[in-house]
Structures are given as C-alpha cells and as structure tokens.
Design a protein around this motif. Structure first.
Motif, PDB file in Angstrom:
ATOM      1  N   SER A 181      -0.906  -4.086  -2.303  1.00  0.00           N
ATOM      2  CA  SER A 181      -0.008  -3.380  -3.213  1.00  0.00           C
ATOM      3  C   SER A 181       1.372  -3.429  -2.566  1.00  0.00           C
ATOM      4  CB  SER A 181      -0.469  -1.942  -3.456  1.00  0.00           C
ATOM      5  OG  SER A 181      -0.503  -1.201  -2.248  1.00  0.00           O
ATOM      6  N   LEU A 191       5.875  -2.173  -2.728  1.00  0.00           N
ATOM      7  CA  LEU A 191       7.021  -1.444  -3.253  1.00  0.00           C
ATOM      8  C   LEU A 191       8.298  -2.200  -2.942  1.00  0.00           C
ATOM      9  CD1 LEU A 191       6.194   2.185  -1.990  1.00  0.00           C
ATOM     10  CD2 LEU A 191       5.760   1.255  -4.279  1.00  0.00           C
ATOM     11  N   ALA A 228       0.263   1.733  -2.614  1.00  0.00           N
ATOM     12  CA  ALA A 228       1.660   1.815  -3.045  1.00  0.00           C
ATOM     13  C   ALA A 228       1.958   3.089  -3.826  1.00  0.00           C
ATOM     14  CB  ALA A 228       2.029   0.586  -3.880  1.00  0.00           C
ATOM     15  N   GLN A 229       1.057   3.513  -4.675  1.00  0.00           N
ATOM     16  CA  GLN A 229       1.337   4.662  -5.524  1.00  0.00           C
ATOM     17  C   GLN A 229       1.565   5.931  -4.707  1.00  0.00           C
ATOM     18  OE1 GLN A 229      -1.706   5.497  -8.444  1.00  0.00           O
ATOM     19  NE2 GLN A 229      -0.366   6.805  -9.645  1.00  0.00           N
ATOM     20  N   ALA A 260       4.858   5.609  -2.781  1.00  0.00           N
ATOM     21  CA  ALA A 260       5.993   5.775  -3.701  1.00  0.00           C
ATOM     22  C   ALA A 260       6.234   7.247  -4.004  1.00  0.00           C
ATOM     23  CB  ALA A 260       5.748   4.994  -4.986  1.00  0.00           C
ATOM     24  N   ASP A 320       7.360   0.294  -7.906  1.00  0.00           N
ATOM     25  CA  ASP A 320       6.014  -0.209  -7.619  1.00  0.00           C
ATOM     26  C   ASP A 320       5.881  -1.583  -8.270  1.00  0.00           C
ATOM     27  OD1 ASP A 320       3.285  -0.773  -7.379  1.00  0.00           O
ATOM     28  OD2 ASP A 320       2.693   1.313  -7.686  1.00  0.00           O
TER      29      ASP A 320
END
Length: 302
Positions: free
Chosen positions: A19, A21, A82-83, A86, A102
């Motif tokens: 993942s 950002l 990533a979530q 973030a 993202d």
C-alpha cells in the motif's frame, strides 16, 4: 536455497503486496520528517530512507520506506497499512501545507532480486531513481529484502502488463522471497507480526539488518523512549533466527523451560526471524507453538 541462488544469475522478481501514500505540499518533507524515526531531511533528492512510525510508548505502528522526490514524499508500506498511517498523519496536520493521498489502488510494486538487470536502473547510481520503462515513468529503490540489496520497482497499475513484460528472468512467488529473507535475517514488520514492538528489538536499530532510526534528528512521537534506549542500551530483546522443521504462525509464542522468551515471525523456508530474549545463546533449544526449534543469532553491523 541452492535453486533460488542459481536462478538469481539470470534474474528473478517477486510481486510485493503493498500500500502507499503520497504526501504533497510545500511543508511535505518537514512534516513527514517530524513523524518518523529516520532523518528524511538529510536524504538527497531523490533519496530513500527506511523508517518507522511509533506510538507514545516507542512501539512500531507502521514501517515504511520513504522516497524523497522533487514534488512529493512517497511512502511505500506493506499491504493494508496506508489507511491507518494516512489517518495518523492527517491528525497532525495543523498549519502545515501538506496533503496526504492514498495511492494504493493506483500503484504496484515488484522486487528484483540481487543480480537481476533492470533496464534503466543505474547500479552505481543513487538509492532512489526515476526513469522510463515500457513507455511509462517508474520509481525504483535499492532495498535489501534477502540479505543483499535488490531493487524495488514501483509503477502504475494500468501499465503493469507492459512493465512486467520488460523484466528479466522469471517471476518467483512471495514464499521464496520470504524464505530468502529469513535465511538472510531480514524482518518484515507486518508479515512477521512485529508491530507493537520496539525498533531496537526487531533489527531496526543502527547495528541491525534493517536500520531505520536516527538518534540525531528532532523530536517525533516515541522519540523520548528511543533516546532512553540509546543512552542505556537496555532493550531486553533482539532479532534472531529460529530454525525448525515445523510450521508456525507469525506471532507464535516462543518458550524455554516453560517461560515465554519471545515471539516468532512468519515461518518460511528454514524457519523464521524472531524477537527473542538476549540472554538466550546461539543454538539454544526452544519451543514454538509446541514445536522444537533452535536459536541462530544474527550478526550485527556494530
């Protein structure tokens, strides 16, 4: 690993579950620098810095590789990370001129094993490089995933077929890469279930196989704990390998003489990496989820 080693001569590559950002805006470098354990400001542009994001107790929440570029800071993370990162970064935006994007769905990553010749990659160049490949712009970084430096290649998902068609040698599964990194003593913080631990305990210190800390940078979340550990040198655990014929899940308890002495990482190939008590000697017999294993100490760089 004899078969894998011989195939490295003609090139191997593996898809990396990822993942990611992008952090943009005028304050992007200072902002990310102020959140992470390593020194992003000191990196060249383009540059690559491994790092961790900690909680107030100094424990790892996320591990990332931060690419410092002209227009953004690109944070490459394990799948599914990533979530949450973030959300954390956005909580700290006050007057900073930054935006957090993202881009996990837009990008893909493969790792080219040591010895694979990637078209456009300059072996004597910097740790982070951008170049044209298969008609699109790609980002590549010098990354150690097996005990020696290979190349992580990041590209747009919509260009995947064309990019993969240019890669040398053969695709090999993630299980082979995991087996190679275990043999090389390289942790994968997410896949080995090592979040929630101190960086010094799992090979992220300066002498470890995956250094991701600077003790000379400014404050960040968890920095006070890192400074105490540097001053006192009293982390009770370190990263080691476990060798054993059985199979165990990442995070399984390690016991010796009926006492819990650590936790195992993902079993792959000969065994796993492990967070384990420092007093256990090389060759010590332990149990992992009821299965026999032996401790193999990892040589440090100090």
């Amino acid at each position: 690993m004899a078969r894998a080693a011989s195939r490295t001569l003609v090139g191997m590559w593996t898809r990396i579950p990822s993942s990611s950002l992008r952090v943009t805006g005028a304050d992007r470098v200072d902002f990310v620098h102020g959140q992470m354990t390593n020194n992003l400001r000191a990196a060249p542009t383009p540059g690559l810095v491994p790092c961790a994001f900690l909680n107030v107790r100094g424990q790892i929440e996320q591990f990332a590789r931060a690419y410092k570029r002209d227009q953004d800071v690109y944070l490459h993370l394990d799948a599914g990370q990533a979530q949450s990162l973030a959300a954390r970064l956005r909580r700290y935006i006050i007057f900073d001129q930054v935006e957090v994007h993202d881009v996990s769905d837009e990008l893909r990553t493969v790792h080219l094993w040591p010895g694979a010749a990637l078209p456009g990659w300059q072996a004597d160049g910097g740790d982070a490089q951008t170049f044209e490949l298969a008609g699109s712009t790609v980002l590549a970084g010098r990354v150690n995933r097996t005990g020696a430096a290979g190349v992580d290649l990041h590209y747009l998902a919509r260009h995947e077929a064309a990019v993969l068609a240019t890669l040398p040698g053969a695709e090999v599964p993630l299980t082979e890469l995991d087996a190679a990194r275990v043999q090389g003593g390289i942790p994968d913080i997410t896949r080995d279930a090592l979040t929630g631990t101190l960086p010094q305990e799992v090979g992220l210190d300066l002498s470890g196989p995956l250094p991701a800390i600077s003790y000379r940078k400014g404050c960040y979340v968890g920095q006070e704990i890192m400074a105490r550990l540097e001053a006192r040198g009293n982390a009770r655990y370190h990263l080691a390998r476990l060798n054993g014929p059985g199979r165990w899940e990442a995070g399984a308890e390690i016991t010796a003489d009926g006492k819990v002495v650590g936790q195992a990482g993902l079993h792959a190939g000969p065994g796993s990496v492990a967070r384990i008590r420092k007093e256990l000697p090389d060759g010590a017999a332990v149990q992992v989820a009821g299965q026999p294993a032996t401790v193999a100490l990892i040589r440090t760089h100090a």
